[in-house]
Design a protein around this motif. Structure first.
Motif, PDB file in Angstrom:
ATOM      1  N   GLU A 180       0.871  -1.180   0.000  1.00  0.00           N
ATOM      2  CA  GLU A 180       0.000   0.000   0.000  1.00  0.00           C
ATOM      3  C   GLU A 180       0.901   1.222   0.000  1.00  0.00           C
ATOM      4  OE1 GLU A 180      -3.304   0.166  -0.055  1.00  0.00           O
ATOM      5  OE2 GLU A 180      -3.989  -1.837   0.536  1.00  0.00           O
ATOM      6  N   SER A 202      -2.383  -4.389   4.142  1.00  0.00           N
ATOM      7  CA  SER A 202      -3.847  -4.422   4.197  1.00  0.00           C
ATOM      8  C   SER A 202      -4.250  -5.780   3.643  1.00  0.00           C
ATOM      9  CB  SER A 202      -4.463  -3.313   3.337  1.00  0.00           C
ATOM     10  OG  SER A 202      -4.436  -3.706   1.972  1.00  0.00           O
ATOM     11  N   GLN A 204      -5.809  -6.299   1.091  1.00  0.00           N
ATOM     12  CA  GLN A 204      -6.267  -5.976  -0.247  1.00  0.00           C
ATOM     13  C   GLN A 204      -6.345  -7.170  -1.202  1.00  0.00           C
ATOM     14  OE1 GLN A 204      -7.494  -3.023  -1.127  1.00  0.00           O
ATOM     15  NE2 GLN A 204      -8.024  -3.870  -3.119  1.00  0.00           N
ATOM     16  N   LYS A 207      -8.857  -9.904  -0.030  1.00  0.00           N
ATOM     17  CA  LYS A 207     -10.294  -9.624  -0.174  1.00  0.00           C
ATOM     18  C   LYS A 207     -10.704  -9.673  -1.638  1.00  0.00           C
ATOM     19  CE  LYS A 207     -10.153  -4.533   0.280  1.00  0.00           C
ATOM     20  NZ  LYS A 207     -10.847  -3.394   0.875  1.00  0.00           N
ATOM     21  N   ARG A 226       2.391  -1.593   8.618  1.00  0.00           N
ATOM     22  CA  ARG A 226       3.183  -0.805   7.662  1.00  0.00           C
ATOM     23  C   ARG A 226       4.419  -0.274   8.373  1.00  0.00           C
ATOM     24  NH1 ARG A 226      -1.905   2.147   4.414  1.00  0.00           N
ATOM     25  NH2 ARG A 226      -3.032   0.186   4.210  1.00  0.00           N
ATOM     26  N   GLN A 240      -8.214  -1.639  10.408  1.00  0.00           N
ATOM     27  CA  GLN A 240      -9.132  -1.165   9.379  1.00  0.00           C
ATOM     28  C   GLN A 240     -10.451  -1.918   9.493  1.00  0.00           C
ATOM     29  OE1 GLN A 240      -7.347  -1.896   5.524  1.00  0.00           O
ATOM     30  NE2 GLN A 240      -6.243   0.054   5.550  1.00  0.00           N
ATOM     31  N   GLN A 463      -3.493   5.377  -5.366  1.00  0.00           N
ATOM     32  CA  GLN A 463      -4.051   4.557  -4.282  1.00  0.00           C
ATOM     33  C   GLN A 463      -3.216   3.281  -4.166  1.00  0.00           C
ATOM     34  OE1 GLN A 463      -7.658   2.385  -4.493  1.00  0.00           O
ATOM     35  NE2 GLN A 463      -8.053   2.567  -2.305  1.00  0.00           N
ATOM     36  N   HIS A 464      -3.562   2.279  -4.957  1.00  0.00           N
ATOM     37  CA  HIS A 464      -2.707   1.104  -5.058  1.00  0.00           C
ATOM     38  C   HIS A 464      -2.861   0.502  -6.439  1.00  0.00           C
ATOM     39  CE1 HIS A 464      -6.421  -0.966  -4.326  1.00  0.00           C
ATOM     40  NE2 HIS A 464      -6.484  -0.554  -3.077  1.00  0.00           N
ATOM     41  N   GLY A 500     -10.901   4.896   2.478  1.00  0.00           N
ATOM     42  CA  GLY A 500     -10.497   5.033   1.078  1.00  0.00           C
ATOM     43  C   GLY A 500     -10.691   3.716   0.377  1.00  0.00           C
ATOM     44  N   GLY A 501     -11.126   3.795  -0.865  1.00  0.00           N
ATOM     45  CA  GLY A 501     -11.318   2.553  -1.621  1.00  0.00           C
ATOM     46  C   GLY A 501     -11.428   2.833  -3.094  1.00  0.00           C
ATOM     47  N   ARG A 504     -12.073  -2.102  -8.486  1.00  0.00           N
ATOM     48  CA  ARG A 504     -10.809  -2.763  -8.805  1.00  0.00           C
ATOM     49  C   ARG A 504     -10.750  -3.222 -10.252  1.00  0.00           C
ATOM     50  NH1 ARG A 504      -9.872  -0.982  -3.719  1.00  0.00           N
ATOM     51  NH2 ARG A 504     -11.094  -2.132  -2.197  1.00  0.00           N
ATOM     52  N   ILE A 546     -13.572  -0.834   0.041  1.00  0.00           N
ATOM     53  CA  ILE A 546     -13.093   0.330   0.791  1.00  0.00           C
ATOM     54  C   ILE A 546     -12.480  -0.164   2.090  1.00  0.00           C
ATOM     55  CG2 ILE A 546     -15.209   0.692   2.156  1.00  0.00           C
ATOM     56  CD1 ILE A 546     -14.917   3.726   1.436  1.00  0.00           C
ATOM     57  N   ALA A 547     -11.671   0.648   2.698  1.00  0.00           N
ATOM     58  CA  ALA A 547     -11.227   0.352   4.059  1.00  0.00           C
ATOM     59  C   ALA A 547     -11.326   1.623   4.888  1.00  0.00           C
ATOM     60  CB  ALA A 547      -9.800  -0.173   4.061  1.00  0.00           C
TER      61      ALA A 547
HETATM   62  N1  ASP Z   1      -6.561  -1.490   0.829  1.00  0.00           N
HETATM   63  C1  ASP Z   1      -6.858  -0.097   0.745  1.00  0.00           C
HETATM   64  C2  ASP Z   1      -6.118   0.653   1.863  1.00  0.00           C
HETATM   65  O1  ASP Z   1      -5.613   0.056   2.794  1.00  0.00           O
HETATM   66  C3  ASP Z   1      -8.305   0.204   0.869  1.00  0.00           C
HETATM   67  C4  ASP Z   1      -9.088  -0.316  -0.268  1.00  0.00           C
HETATM   68  O2  ASP Z   1      -8.797   0.008  -1.427  1.00  0.00           O
HETATM   69  O3  ASP Z   1     -10.075  -1.019   0.008  1.00  0.00           O
HETATM   70  O4  ASP Z   1      -6.070   1.854   1.835  1.00  0.00           O
END
Ligand code: ASP
Length: 605
Positions: A180, A202, A204, A207, A226, A240, A463-464, A500-501, A504, A546-547
């Protein structure tokens, strides 16, 4: 149970009953033949009265008890004599006449006042002492309240999502890198020498894989790790609310989460006011231009308004040159800031703001103040570079009124944004606009997919790497990555990102296009994320999620400035647990088993 009632429970209706209470001595007052003890447990305080003449044995024990001793008290509930009733205390109508007092444990004198939060607020409390004796710090009423609030937040979320057919699924802590944007914590494998697990930044990937697994509605109260420098509020491990849904569009995820956040806040903190419902949605580019940050505090206006056109027509060289060079001129209207200020007062305020602007990279900060009445004059040296008509135009554009102070920023876009971000909160504070009882929620949307990393000369995901570009921007992904917007959405409250989310990428081909852009070779990407790409080839449904930063959400609801206050055992700024002394050196035997040798630290430095 060693108690029949809690220390917060007894009322007039219990008068006459014989009860057993157990808890800590919050305070003890010795009046010779009579000793009064405020006995405390999680639920409150109850006054115990011990009479030497009637119960000499109990009196002996009460006499030796000190603050924080653990007592069990058997006694009768009686009405307090008229003038000793305490209306501020829920149990203040009654007291217990002790028949028996058992000292269950003694206590050393605590290193700070556990029983006097007011005093602690006044005198302050050394943070390292608090952390060293966290178990005592947590006994304080305020901390007990925070622990309870956090519990209620989590319970609320679980119940809410359960009703909406979400299921909570635990994902592994020992896993593979799930980036992340921070550094991973690594755990060496004993069974596979030389190999490491990474603690998830996370859940991520997991999920998303659960969406491929057909779960459709997942959530988890998830611990994330982190390894970052712990500036400000960060914790190396944090919690989260992690959530993912299949067959959804951005709107679906946002609406669900907004509904849940509103219901949560209104249930847990009904006394706080949600500024605006539904939450306003702010485009990333507007947030950056007007607030200077992507997590605006909308409790107050003080936005930076573009006045480049007007300023470009003024006689002020800095502005006209900048506008010609394509740089912006923006102004912030600080409502009423000049009211009642002398010339020196104005100059001092201007100086303070200018210093902030310089720290943010600007060369200066121009200002004007609008007179409170007709006779007054506009103050601030740039006034002379604007004609009367231009001044009127300026006042109209900014909606300015008498007594306002205006600040002007002109430089590169980045610097103007940095100045905006630096001075807004300070102005808000001066103007008393930071109302702690208001929850200013908003969404920020339409983020850029990537941010250019000048040092590494590559794009970083904003974001990621699993975020889907906005459908209408997908065609630009490879040619104009910098202009491509992502489907990211952030929920912000009072200037903090609380969630934030994004929608995908569920398509292997698009995912594969991302890696080279962010400077990953396909080979490396396959090594790290091959399982994701493979999974996407087996009917991955469209999905998004989202998280929430749960610590932050709880802190805001609790009115706490720091997330440490809602985490039972947080780490310090150096990532230490000073209570237990972690991290600590490992024993040679442990290191041998892990096939790890620690290099001499002196040689490293
Ligand atoms: N994994 C993302 C974060 O930790 C949140 C997400 O995109 O659901 O910010």
């Amino acid at each position: 149970m060693m108690k029949t009632h809690t220390c917060g429970e007894l009322r007039e209706s219990h008068i006459g009953q014989t009860v057993t209470l157990a808890g800590w001595v919050n305070r003890r007052r010795d009046q010779g033949g009579l000793i009064f003890i405020d006995l405390r447990d999680r639920w409150g305080l109850t006054q115990i009265t011990v009479n030497q003449a009637e119960t000499p044995e109990a009196h002996v024990n009460a006499n030796s008890a000190r603050n924080e001793f653990v007592l069990q008290v058997v006694g009768q509930v009686v009405e307090r004599p008229g003038d000793t009733k305490n209306a501020d205390l829920p149990t203040g109508q009654i007291e217990i006449i002790a028949q028996e007092i058992n000292i269950l444990n003694t206590s050393k004198t605590p290193p700070f006042y556990i029983n006097d939060d007011e005093r602690i607020v006044k005198e302050g409390l050394d943070e390292s002492l608090r952390m060293k004796y966290r178990y005592l710090d947590l006994r304080r009423q305020k901390m007990q309240r925070n622990l309870m609030l956090r519990h209620r937040v989590i319970k609320f979320i679980r119940d809410y999502l359960d009703k909406q057919a979400f299921i909570e699924i635990e994902t592994p802590i020992l896993f593979k890198t799930t980036p992340e944007g921070a550094r991973d914590f690594l755990v060496p494998s004993r069974l596979q020498p030389g190999k490491f697990y990474a603690l998830p930044q996370s859940p991520q990937q997991l999920k998303q894989l659960l969406m491929v697994a057909g779960v459709e509605k997942y959530f988890q109260i998830a611990r994330c790790f982190r390894d970052e420098d712990l500036r400000g509020q960060r914790q190396p491990e944090f919690t989260q609310l992690d959530l993912e849904m299949s067959f959804v569009e951005r709107e679906d995820v946002m609406v669900l989460n907004e509904g849940m956040m509103i219901a949560l806040a209104e249930t847990i903190m009904p006394q706080k006011k949600i500024l605006q419902k539904p939450f306003p949605r702010i485009l990333y580019k507007d947030a950056m231009e007007q607030y200077g940050v992507d997590r605006p505090d909308i409790r107050y206006d003080l936005r930076a308004i573009d006045i480049s056109d007007l300023a470009g027509r003024s006689g002020f060289r800095v502005f006209t040159d900048n506008v010609e060079a394509g740089k912006p001129v923006r102004a912030i209207r600080a409502t009423g800031l000049a009211k009642g200020q002398s010339k020196t007062g104005l100059k001092n305020i201007a100086k303070e703001m200018e210093n902030l602007a310089r720290d943010a990279g600007a060369k200066g900060l121009a200002w004007l103040s609008i007179p409170e009445d007709e006779e007054g004059e506009v103050a601030g040296f740039i006034g002379k570079y604007f004609t009367v008509d231009q001044k009127l135009e300026l006042i109209e554009t900014l909606g300015a009124e008498g007594g306002d102070m205006l600040f002007f920023m002109s430089d590169s876009d980045e610097v103007v944004q940095a100045v905006t971000a630096a001075i807004r909160p300070v102005l808000a504070e001066r103007l008393g606009l930071l109302d702690p009882n208001v929850l200013g929620y908003c969404w920020v949307i339409d983020f850029p997919m990537f941010i250019w990393d000048e040092e590494e000369k590559r794009w970083d995901p904003s974001q990621h790497m699993f975020t889907m570009p906005l459908p209408e921007d997908l065609h630009m992904l490879e040619d104009k990555p910098g202009e491509t917007r992502g489907s990211q959405y952030d929920m912000v409250c009072n200037g903090h990102e609380v969630a934030g989310g994004s929608i995908r990428i569920h398509d292997r081909e698009i995912q594969e296009k991302i890696f080279p852009l962010i400077g990953q070779t396909m080979e490396h990407a396959r090594e790290q994320f091959g399982h994701m790409m493979e999974a996407f080839e087996y009917g991955a449904p469209p999905h998004g999620g989202i998280a929430w930063g749960l610590d932050r959400v709880a802190a805001i609801l609790a009115g706490e400035p720091n997330i440490r206050e809602v985490i039972a055992f947080p780490k310090t700024q150096t990532g230490s647990d000073v209570m237990a002394g972690a991290p600590s050196p490992a024993e040679d035997k442990q290191l041998d088993e892990l096939h790890i040798a620690v290099r001499e630290l002196e040689k490293e430095t």
